[in-house]
Design an enzyme around this catalytic site. Structure first.
Site, mmCIF file in Angstrom:
data_model
loop_
_atom_site.group_PDB
_atom_site.id
_atom_site.type_symbol
_atom_site.label_atom_id
_atom_site.label_comp_id
_atom_site.label_asym_id
_atom_site.label_seq_id
_atom_site.Cartn_x
_atom_site.Cartn_y
_atom_site.Cartn_z
ATOM 1 N N ASP A 24 -14.049 2.223 -51.230
ATOM 2 C CA ASP A 24 -13.268 3.582 -52.064
ATOM 3 C C ASP A 24 -14.023 4.943 -51.467
ATOM 4 O OD1 ASP A 24 -15.268 3.420 -54.059
ATOM 5 O OD2 ASP A 24 -14.830 5.522 -54.898
ATOM 6 N N HIS A 33 -12.384 -5.359 -49.561
ATOM 7 C CA HIS A 33 -11.905 -4.799 -50.161
ATOM 8 C C HIS A 33 -12.593 -3.049 -50.110
ATOM 9 C CE1 HIS A 33 -9.721 -2.777 -53.066
ATOM 10 N NE2 HIS A 33 -10.733 -2.643 -53.726
ATOM 11 N N GLU A 60 -14.820 -7.265 -52.416
ATOM 12 C CA GLU A 60 -15.542 -5.228 -52.454
ATOM 13 C C GLU A 60 -17.451 -5.637 -51.572
ATOM 14 O OE1 GLU A 60 -14.681 -0.876 -54.123
ATOM 15 O OE2 GLU A 60 -15.525 -2.736 -55.838
ATOM 16 N N ASP A 89 -11.462 -14.382 -49.518
ATOM 17 C CA ASP A 89 -11.553 -13.167 -48.436
ATOM 18 C C ASP A 89 -10.279 -12.419 -48.080
ATOM 19 O OD1 ASP A 89 -11.815 -11.819 -46.443
ATOM 20 O OD2 ASP A 89 -11.913 -13.316 -44.168
#
Length: 574
Positions: free
Chosen positions: A176, A502, A556, A547
């Protein structure tokens, strides 16, 4: 960190295209004079195995040294040992009709260790990521964070809600785009502690960042970029530290320049203040060796003491996102890094502050919060960072080495290491990691695998017993591909690569290959994201990996996970 990813963008992204080989090896490479183990899956029907050089000549042949049944399913695998081959080169391991590339090198981890550190540059916020340093992964400056708003949960008389502050620089935390003090502090702490005892190695790492070529090691230059941000997260009026700088909700899978949400600093917390204090005190000691950082060191140490004093006055100001959301607007739905115990943070912070100030009050505080047992280092339990700092004093033979009695914890750590070494002979992948279901948690490759290897290296440094160093290398073998999934978990490396982490930057940049040098979380028995991804390949804990860009539970990336990798390479790379 869990992120919310209900987006049509993700539904069309495929699983990694790499075909799985039934021959599991360390895909990065084996050191010339170290043990070289391969694991053969049950599907391979071969009575003997061979290793061929680049010209097709057989340089080794033999049979499996053992067969081991998986603790999680009925699979019985064969263990092949070709350690007798020590000549550097590129080889092919042959098992029946199957082939697997193998590299033997004097320094197999040097390039990947540089990539693991360079990954932090690719995570920088607020500045242009330049083509000269990032190649095709360059991007314009975004998230300048010069107009960050004080959230109502963080309001004070001097800084009421809605106050605009500037809080630039730092690293994106994970997949993020937010920045979190607790995890940043842990990330810096584990890397700087490795730097203290592996200084010669880190001092010669040139990873091609804007600061490369100055008289400061690239590791310290990169860490300084985040330390500058952390200093802005302290309230100048009371010394408290904001828990995180965040948008109310996670951004979509878009590039940073496209993000439009207002960013906030939220609630001051005890953990943020103490982790900040520990990191700043540690940094003040290390950077004091460089004249250009003298002003920073003075500022950092003062900031550390103020943050510690605030925590003493507010020992239970734990971050409470659900509670805040019932009282304040806007609601915050991003990563919490929540923690309901502060004794470990007090121990680590008091330790670093004593070593930086030599004030006996901090030493007494460290003694008060000294843990009774050893636990591997994690952001949620930083007591091990306190213990490892005291171990550093012993390894470096400093005058402070005997200021506190940690013999009981050292004995517990040795017992932990011995148990791991003893488990090697019955390990299905000949690794100290992955032999118990509880190994496969969120971020298993980092705290449970690399963290275990770092712990073993500490035991080796203390005892000089080679068995601990050799055992530590087996955990890295797991990360590099000798595991049940067959993936080399570091992006950009291996013959079966992670292609869809991710990570918003990798998913949204339009480039086929992900940003290199990042450690994927790894197999996670919890499969907390199973409703958002195609079916997992198996329910076995060691095969619970996808994956897939939507797999936040297994795929992630995060700065603290890469920090384990950087720290570990400092111990073992050449």
């Amino acid at each position: 960190m869990k992120t919310i990813i209900l987006s049509t963008l993700l539904s069309g992204l495929a699983l990694g295209a790499s075909a799985q080989s039934p021959i599991k090896v360390n895909q990065i490479g084996y050191q010339t004079n170290e043990q070289k183990i391969a694991v053969i899956e049950p599907s391979v029907k071969a009575k003997s195995f061979s290793l061929k050089d680049a010209k097709g000549r057989t340089v080794w042949s033999g049979k499996a040294i053992s067969t081991i049944k998986s603790p999680f399913n009925e699979k019985v695998r064969e263990i092949v040992d070709f350690s007798k081959v020590s000549q550097p080169g590129r080889y092919t391991l042959v098992a029946g009709k199957n082939r697997q590339k193998v590299t033997i090198s004097e320094s197999p981890y040097f390039e990947v260790s540089k990539a693991a550190l360079k990954a932090f540059y690719l995570q920088r916020t607020g500045v242009e990521i330049e083509k000269e340093y990032a190649g095709e992964y360059s991007r314009p400056a975004a998230h300048l964070d010069n107009k960050v708003m004080v959230h109502p949960s963080a309001a004070s008389p001097e800084r009421p809600a809605g106050t605009i502050i500037s809080s630039p620089y730092g690293w994106y935390d994970a997949g993020d785009y937010n920045k979190y003090i607790v995890n940043s502090a842990f990330t810096i702490g584990i890397m700087l502690q490795s730097y203290q005892v592996n200084k010669d190695y880190f001092d010669r790492l040139n990873v091609n960042i804007p600061e490369s070529g100055n008289k400061v090691p690239d590791l310290l230059d990169e860490i300084m970029f985040n330390l500058k941000w952390m200093l802005t997260m302290q309230d100048p009026y009371d010394g408290g530290v904001y828990h995180k700088l965040t948008t109310p909700n996670f951004e979509g899978f878009i590039m940073p320049k496209e993000c439009k949400q207002q960013r906030y600093v939220v609630q001051k917390s005890t953990q943020a203040a103490l982790d900040f204090a520990a990191t700043m005190a540690l940094a003040a000691r290390i950077y004091n060796a460089y004249p250009e950082f003298q002003n920073f060191c003075q500022e950092a140490l003062k900031a550390a003491e103020r943050a510690y004093a605030w925590a003493v006055k507010n020992p239970t100001a734990y971050y409470d996102q659900p509670g805040n959301n019932t009282k304040f607007d806007p609601d915050i739905a991003t990563g919490m890094y929540g923690d309901r115990m502060s004794s470990d943070e007090f121990f680590w912070a008091a330790t670093e502050l004593f070593l930086s100030t030599h004030q006996t009050a901090y030493l007494e505080q460290a003694k008060q919060f000294l843990p009774n047992e050893f636990t591997m280092p994690t952001w949620g339990d930083v007591s091990a960072l306190g213990i490892m700092q005291w171990l550093n004093q012993q390894i470096l033979a400093t005058p402070e080495a005997k200021a506190i009695d940690i013999e009981n914890v050292k004995s517990a750590m040795k017992a932990f290491c011995n148990k791991n070494v003893e488990g090697l002979e019955t390990s299905a992948f000949y690794s100290v990691f992955g032999n118990m279901e509880e190994d496969f948690i969120w971020g298993s490759n980092s705290e449970m695998c690399a963290g275990r290897s770092i712990t073993l290296m500490y035991e080796y440094a203390l005892s000089k017993d080679e068995k601990y160093r050799k055992a530590a290398l087996t955990a890295l073998d797991h990360i590099a591909g000798r595991n049940a999934t067959g993936y080399c978990y570091i992006t950009g490396f291996g013959t079966q690569q992670v292609m869809n982490p991710h990570q918003r930057l990798s998913a949204a940049d339009g480039i086929k290959n992900p940003l290199p040098g990042f450690l994927a979380g790894g197999a996670n028995k919890g499969q907390q994201d199973k409703d958002n991804v195609p079916p997992y390949p198996s329910s076995s804990p060691d095969e619970s990996y996808m994956d897939h860009v939507a797999s936040y539970a297994s795929n992630e990336i995060a700065i603290n996970w890469n920090a384990y990798l950087v720290a570990l390479f400092g111990w073992i790379a050449k």
